[in-house]
Design an enzyme around this catalytic site. Structure first.
Site, mmCIF file in Angstrom:
data_model
loop_
_atom_site.group_PDB
_atom_site.id
_atom_site.type_symbol
_atom_site.label_atom_id
_atom_site.label_comp_id
_atom_site.label_asym_id
_atom_site.label_seq_id
_atom_site.Cartn_x
_atom_site.Cartn_y
_atom_site.Cartn_z
ATOM 1 N N GLU A 259 112.203 45.250 109.939
ATOM 2 C CA GLU A 259 112.729 46.515 110.489
ATOM 3 C C GLU A 259 113.056 46.343 111.956
ATOM 4 O O GLU A 259 112.281 45.698 112.674
ATOM 5 C CB GLU A 259 111.697 47.631 110.299
ATOM 6 N N HIS A 278 112.830 54.323 107.724
ATOM 7 C CA HIS A 278 111.384 54.508 107.935
ATOM 8 C C HIS A 278 111.090 55.930 108.470
ATOM 9 O O HIS A 278 110.577 56.097 109.576
ATOM 10 C CB HIS A 278 110.839 53.443 108.913
HETATM 11 N N1 NAD Z 1 106.932 55.443 105.151
HETATM 12 C C1 NAD Z 1 106.103 55.901 106.028
HETATM 13 O O1 NAD Z 1 106.499 56.356 107.096
HETATM 14 C C2 NAD Z 1 104.638 55.880 105.737
HETATM 15 C C3 NAD Z 1 103.835 56.918 106.230
HETATM 16 C C4 NAD Z 1 102.476 56.893 105.976
HETATM 17 C C5 NAD Z 1 101.937 55.852 105.240
HETATM 18 N N2 NAD Z 1 102.710 54.855 104.790
HETATM 19 C C6 NAD Z 1 102.174 53.769 103.972
HETATM 20 O O2 NAD Z 1 101.840 54.296 102.695
HETATM 21 C C7 NAD Z 1 100.869 53.484 102.071
HETATM 22 C C8 NAD Z 1 99.763 54.350 101.469
HETATM 23 O O3 NAD Z 1 99.110 55.085 102.471
HETATM 24 P P1 NAD Z 1 97.814 55.997 102.137
HETATM 25 O O4 NAD Z 1 97.545 56.775 103.365
HETATM 26 O O5 NAD Z 1 97.973 56.689 100.847
HETATM 27 O O6 NAD Z 1 96.729 54.847 101.990
HETATM 28 P P2 NAD Z 1 95.356 54.924 101.191
HETATM 29 O O7 NAD Z 1 94.497 53.866 101.762
HETATM 30 O O8 NAD Z 1 94.831 56.316 101.154
HETATM 31 O O9 NAD Z 1 95.777 54.527 99.709
HETATM 32 C C9 NAD Z 1 96.173 53.249 99.335
HETATM 33 C C10 NAD Z 1 95.782 53.035 97.892
HETATM 34 O O10 NAD Z 1 96.316 51.779 97.492
HETATM 35 C C11 NAD Z 1 95.372 51.175 96.632
HETATM 36 N N3 NAD Z 1 95.604 49.740 96.546
HETATM 37 C C12 NAD Z 1 95.206 48.748 97.372
HETATM 38 N N4 NAD Z 1 95.625 47.553 96.919
HETATM 39 C C13 NAD Z 1 96.299 47.798 95.765
HETATM 40 C C14 NAD Z 1 96.954 46.967 94.825
HETATM 41 N N5 NAD Z 1 96.973 45.642 94.981
HETATM 42 N N6 NAD Z 1 97.550 47.549 93.780
HETATM 43 C C15 NAD Z 1 97.523 48.891 93.633
HETATM 44 N N7 NAD Z 1 96.902 49.736 94.476
HETATM 45 C C16 NAD Z 1 96.297 49.191 95.530
HETATM 46 C C17 NAD Z 1 94.043 51.530 97.258
HETATM 47 O O11 NAD Z 1 92.983 51.418 96.330
HETATM 48 C C18 NAD Z 1 94.280 52.973 97.685
HETATM 49 O O12 NAD Z 1 93.870 53.877 96.692
HETATM 50 C C19 NAD Z 1 100.407 52.526 103.166
HETATM 51 O O13 NAD Z 1 101.078 51.310 102.985
HETATM 52 C C20 NAD Z 1 100.866 53.195 104.447
HETATM 53 O O14 NAD Z 1 101.049 52.260 105.477
HETATM 54 C C21 NAD Z 1 104.072 54.858 105.017
HETATM 55 O O1 3PG Z 2 102.071 53.794 108.730
HETATM 56 C C1 3PG Z 2 102.577 54.864 109.044
HETATM 57 O O2 3PG Z 2 101.933 55.803 109.516
HETATM 58 C C2 3PG Z 2 104.034 55.065 108.772
HETATM 59 O O3 3PG Z 2 104.636 53.899 108.414
HETATM 60 C C3 3PG Z 2 104.752 55.786 109.865
HETATM 61 O O4 3PG Z 2 105.229 54.939 110.843
HETATM 62 P P1 3PG Z 2 105.903 55.582 112.153
HETATM 63 O O5 3PG Z 2 104.780 56.160 112.958
HETATM 64 O O6 3PG Z 2 106.547 54.474 112.893
HETATM 65 O O7 3PG Z 2 106.835 56.625 111.719
#
Ligand code: NAD
Ligand code: 3PG
Length: 529
Positions: A259, A278
Site C-alpha cells: 500500500e 484502505h
Molecule cells: N480495513 C481496515 O481499515 C481495518 C480496520 C480494522 C481492522 N482491520 C483488520 O481486520 C482484521 C480483524 O480485526 P478484529 O478487530 O476483528 O480482530 P480480532 O482479533 O478481534 O479477530 C481476529 C480473529 O481471527 C481469528 N484468526 C486468527 N488466525 C486465524 C486463522 N489462521 N484462520 C482463521 N481465523 C483466524 C482469531 O481467532 C480471531 O477470532 C485484522 O486483520 C485487522 O487488522 C482492518
Molecule cells: O488496523 C486498522 O485499524 C485498520 O487497518 C485501519 O487502518 P488506518 O488507521 O490506517 O485507517
C-alpha cells in the site's frame, strides 16, 4: 515538556488530548529517512497504517517511550524491536470495529448490485439497466473467516439479512460460533459452500496467501470474496487471474499486499472487482474513537501511568491495576534492594508470593521485581515491557512459589538470590494503608519503611555497637533518620537497618566493618523519597 510526533492524519481530538501534556508536532507524509532523522527528538510517536515503524526508526528513537497506533493492526510496527528497546506499543483494539464491519457489508452489497460501476455508467450519461442486474444476499451462504470482533459484528448484521452463516476460526469453539449464529466448519468446506466469503483475520506468516490459486479453485463460480482485513491474505495475482477467467464472480478489496496499491492487474478488471483505498476505519466516528483511545494512552504513559491496551506487555484491568499498584512498587523496591545486597549478577531469583499475592493475577508483581533487580545495571533502560526479556537474555532464572496462607500480612513478597556478595533474602509487605514495609532481611525480622539511603549491617548483638556506629556516622556528618535492630536470639547474630539523610561517603564501609562485632555492611540507594 515531552514531545509527541504524529506522523499520520489523526482526528484533532487526539491532538488536543496530547497537547495537555506534550508539545505535539503533526508531520505527515515523511519518508523513512526523514523519520529516522527527526525521531531522536521525540518521546512518543502516534501513527495509523501509513507509517512503517521499522527497527531502524526504533533504534534511532533514543527517547521513545511509546508508539501509539490509532487503529487495530500493528503489522506496520516492528513490535519485537520495540519490546527489546523497552518501548511500549499501544493500539485501539475496538475503536474501529463497527466501521470495518460496515465497510465489509457495504462491499458485499456493492458487489451484489454493481453499485460502483452502475454509478459510473449513469455519470457517464448512459442509462444501461441490463448490464447491472445483480443478485440478492437473502438466504445466501456467507463464509466468515476469522470470527473475532469485526467478524462477529458482520455475522450479527448478516443474520438480520437472513443469510446462512458459516465460519472458519481455528481459535474459536463451536459453541461460541453457534451463539453468534454461525456454523463452525473447516476452511475447505467454507470455500466450497459459500456464496460470499469475507475475511476478518490478522495477517501472520500462517495466513499469508491463505487465499491462493488452489483455494480460489475450490470456490463456486458464482462466489464473491471480500477482504477488509489485511493485504497479503489473498494472493492478488492469483485472484486477478481467477476473476479474469470467471473462476469466481467477484472480489471487493480494501487492503493490498503493498500500500498504496501500485501497478496491479486488479486495476484492469471490470465491475467484478471493487477496490477501495484502505477505508475500513475511515468513518468520522471510528477516527474519533481511535484518536481518543490512543492519545489518552500516550498521555497517561508520558505521565508515568499504565496503558490499557498495550500489545507488548500483558494488559491489566484497571481494577486489578489499582489493587496491584502498591505491590508493584514494593516488588520494584525489593528487587532493587536484593540486587544491591547480592552485588548484582544474580543467576536466579526466587520469588515467593504469599497470601493475596498468591493468585495468578499477580504475575506483574514478578515482572516488577525483575525490573527492580535489573535497574541497578540498566537504569531506565529496563521497564515493564522488556524486564522479562532482559532477565532471560542475562540468563537469570526466575523460580516462583505461591502460598495463599495469610501469615502476618494480607500479602507479602519474598525475594532470594545469590551474587558476588553471597546469598540474601528480603521480604516486604504492605501495612493497612498501603505503606510499604521491609519486614525481613536474611531471616531477621524487622519493620522499616524503605528510604533513599540505607545502611544494613550484620553484627553480633552486644552492648555498645549501636553507639559506636552512631558516633562513626556522626563524625562523618551523616545524619541517621531512623534505626532498627532485628535479631533472632539475644546476644546472637543481628541486623541493623539505618535510614540515612545523606549518602555514605565512599570507602566508609571498610571502616564500619572494623567496628568490633560488625561482620558485614551494605549501603543501598533505593528509588524512593
Ligand atoms: N480495513 C481496515 O481499515 C481495518 C480496520 C480494522 C481492522 N482491520 C483488520 O481486520 C482484521 C480483524 O480485526 P478484529 O478487530 O476483528 O480482530 P480480532 O482479533 O478481534 O479477530 C481476529 C480473529 O481471527 C481469528 N484468526 C486468527 N488466525 C486465524 C486463522 N489462521 N484462520 C482463521 N481465523 C483466524 C482469531 O481467532 C480471531 O477470532 C485484522 O486483520 C485487522 O487488522 C482492518
Ligand atoms: O488496523 C486498522 O485499524 C485498520 O487497518 C485501519 O487502518 P488506518 O488507521 O490506517 O485507517
Amino acid at each position: 515538556m515531552s514531545k509527541v510526533l504524529v506522523s499520520d492524519p489523526i482526528d484533532q481530538i487526539g491532538i488536543d488530548i496530547l497537547s495537555q501534556v506534550a508539545q505535539v508536532d503533526v508531520k505527515t507524509g515523511l519518508s523513512p529517512d526523514q523519520l529516522v532523522q527527526i525521531i531522536p527528538d521525540y518521546d512518543a510517536l502516534m501513527i495509523r497504517s501509513g507509517t512503517r515503524v521499522t527497527q531502524e526508526i526504533i533504534e534511532a528513537g533514543t527517547q521513545l517511550k511509546i508508539i501509539g497506533r490509532a487503529g487495530v493492526g500493528v503489522d506496520n510496527v516492528d513490535v519485537p524491536a520495540a519490546t527489546r528497546r523497552g518501548i511500549l506499543v499501544v493500539n485501539s483494539p475496538e475503536g474501529n470495529t463497527i466501521a470495518a464491519a460496515e465497510h465489509a457489508l457495504a462491499m458485499m452489497l456493492a458487489l451484489s448490485r454493481h453499485i460502483p460501476a452502475a454509478n459510473q455508467s449513469v455519470k457517464a450519461g448512459e442509462w444501461d439497466r441490463k448490464s447491472f442486474t445483480g443478485v440478492e444476499v437473502y438466504k445466501k451462504t456467507l463464509g466468515i473467516v476469522g470470527l473475532g470482533k469485526i467478524g462477529s459484528h458482520v455475522a450479527k448484521v448478516a443474520r438480520a439479512m437472513e443469510m446462512r452463516l458459516l465460519a472458519y476460526d481455528p481459535f474459536l469453539s463451536s459453541e461460541r460460533a453457534e451463539q453468534m449464529g454461525c456454523h463452525l466448519v473447516d476452511l475447505d468446506l467454507l470455500l466450497r459452500e459459500s456464496d460470499y466469503i469475507t475475511l476478518h483475520l490478522p495477517k501472520t506468516p500462517e495466513t499469508q496467501h491463505m487465499i491462493n490459486a488452489e483455494s480460489l479453485a475450490k470456490m463456486k463460480p458464482t462466489a464473491r470474496i471480500i477482504n477488509c482485513a489485511r493485504g497479503g491474505i489473498i494472493d492478488e495475482e492469483a485472484l486477478a487471474i481467477a476473476l479474469k477467467e470467471g473462476k469466481i464472480a467477484g472480489a471487493a478489496l480494501d487492503v493490498y499486499e503493498s500500500e498504496p496499491l501500485g501497478e496491479s492487474p486488479l486495476r484492469a478488471l471490470g465491475k467484478e472487482a471493487i477496490l477501495t483505498p484502505h477505508l475500513g476505519a475511515s468513518t468520522e466516528e471510528a477516527q474519533v474513537n481511535v484518536a481518543i483511545d490512543v492519545a489518552e494512552q500516550i498521555r497517561d504513559v508520558l505521565l508515568g501511568l499504565p496503558a490499557r491496551s498495550a500489545v507488548n506487555i500483558p494488559g491489566l484491568r484497571p481494577d486489578l491495576l489499582e489493587k496491584l499498584r502498591p505491590y508493584l512498587q514494593l516488588a520494584e523496591i525489593l528487587g532493587n534492594l536484593i540486587s544491591q545486597l547480592t552485588g548484582g549478577r544474580v543467576e536466579s531469583l526466587n520469588v515467593r508470593l504469599q497470601g493475596e499475592l498468591a493468585s495468578n493475577e499477580s504475575q506483574p508483581v514478578v515482572v516488577a521485581a525483575l525490573k527492580g533487580l535489573l535497574s541497578t545495571a540498566l537504569q531506565e533502560r529496563v521497564n515493564y515491557v522488556n524486564a522479562s526479556i532482559e532477565a532471560k537474555e542475562r540468563g537469570i532464572r526466575v523460580v516462583e512459589t505461591r502460598d495463599a496462607a495469610v501469615i502476618d500480612y494480607t500479602g507479602s513478597l519474598r525475594l532470594s538470590a545469590s551474587g558476588p556478595n553471597g546469598e540474601h533474602t528480603v521480604t516486604g509487605a504492605l501495612l493497612g494503608d498501603n505503606e510499604i514495609r521491609i519486614t525481613n532481611i536474611d531471616d531477621f525480622p524487622i519493620n522499616v519503611p524503605p528510604s533513599r539511603h540505607m545502611l544494613f549491617t550484620l553484627h553480633r548483638d552486644m552492648p555498645g555497637i549501636i553507639g559506636k556506629l552512631g558516633s562513626l556516622l556522626g563524625s562523618l556528618n551523616v545524619n541517621i533518620a531512623s534505626m532498627q535492630v532485628g535479631r533472632k536470639i539475644v546476644r546472637g547474630d543481628a541486623v541493623m537497618v539505618l535510614s540515612l539523610d545523606d549518602p555514605l561517603p565512599d570507602g566508609i564501609l571498610n571502616e564500619i566493618t572494623q567496628v568490633p562485632g560488625i561482620r558485614d555492611a551494605y549501603t543501598v540507594t533505593l528509588p524512593t523519597s
